[in-house]
Write an enzyme that holds these catalytic residues in place. Sequence first.
Site, PDB file in Angstrom:
ATOM      1  N   HIS A  12      52.046  36.860  69.263  1.00 19.27           N
ATOM      2  CA  HIS A  12      52.735  36.838  70.545  1.00 19.27           C
ATOM      3  C   HIS A  12      53.698  38.022  70.641  1.00 19.27           C
ATOM      4  O   HIS A  12      54.044  38.636  69.625  1.00 19.27           O
ATOM      5  CB  HIS A  12      53.501  35.533  70.737  1.00 19.27           C
ATOM      6  CG  HIS A  12      54.620  35.357  69.768  1.00 19.27           C
ATOM      7  ND1 HIS A  12      54.448  34.877  68.488  1.00 19.27           N
ATOM      8  CD2 HIS A  12      55.942  35.625  69.897  1.00 19.27           C
ATOM      9  CE1 HIS A  12      55.612  34.844  67.884  1.00 19.27           C
ATOM     10  NE2 HIS A  12      56.539  35.299  68.707  1.00 19.27           N
ATOM     11  N   HIS A  50      57.429  44.297  70.883  1.00 23.36           N
ATOM     12  CA  HIS A  50      56.595  44.338  69.680  1.00 23.36           C
ATOM     13  C   HIS A  50      55.845  43.031  69.475  1.00 23.36           C
ATOM     14  O   HIS A  50      56.203  42.008  70.036  1.00 23.36           O
ATOM     15  CB  HIS A  50      57.453  44.598  68.438  1.00 23.36           C
ATOM     16  CG  HIS A  50      58.344  43.448  68.109  1.00 23.36           C
ATOM     17  ND1 HIS A  50      59.548  43.222  68.763  1.00 23.36           N
ATOM     18  CD2 HIS A  50      58.215  42.418  67.232  1.00 23.36           C
ATOM     19  CE1 HIS A  50      60.116  42.129  68.279  1.00 23.36           C
ATOM     20  NE2 HIS A  50      59.313  41.599  67.355  1.00 23.36           N
TER      21      HIS A  50
END
Length: 148
Positions: free
Chosen positions: A144, A50
């Site tokens: 990120h 994720h």
Amino acid sequence: MPGSSLWLLPPLTHPLYSILTKLISSTLPSKCPSEAASSPKVKPHFFSPHMTLTSDVPPSVYGSDPQAWLDSIPFPSAEHVKVRFGKVKSQDVFYRRCYISVGYEGVKDLAGVSRARGVFGEEDERGEKTKEWLEWWRKQFGPHVSLM
């Protein structure tokens, strides 16, 4: 962190989902045993692949019907969201032990509206608090995908 986080996940059927899942759950942990030198020492944590859009969303914001709240957010359409991977990086920070950077411009509006609605009570990513947060996020944390 108090509250909830909103994550952007690849669809379960997308090839990237299985690639990232394997990196997170077996490839990297087998290459970086927990007894390896690390400060602080960490044991592998397994999680869905994720990119965190925002965190600290108080439960009072979404109440007893989180899906209705999510459905009310004016997320940008899929063609306006571009997740572009950058370099694999590492820092001596728990949530960024090993991660793939993500291009800011492609996810800025998605993260902005998530933060605006979830934390600041603003309509969208153009609110003053959200604009300030987006600049902080870009410089200090950055979008990120954590790998370990």
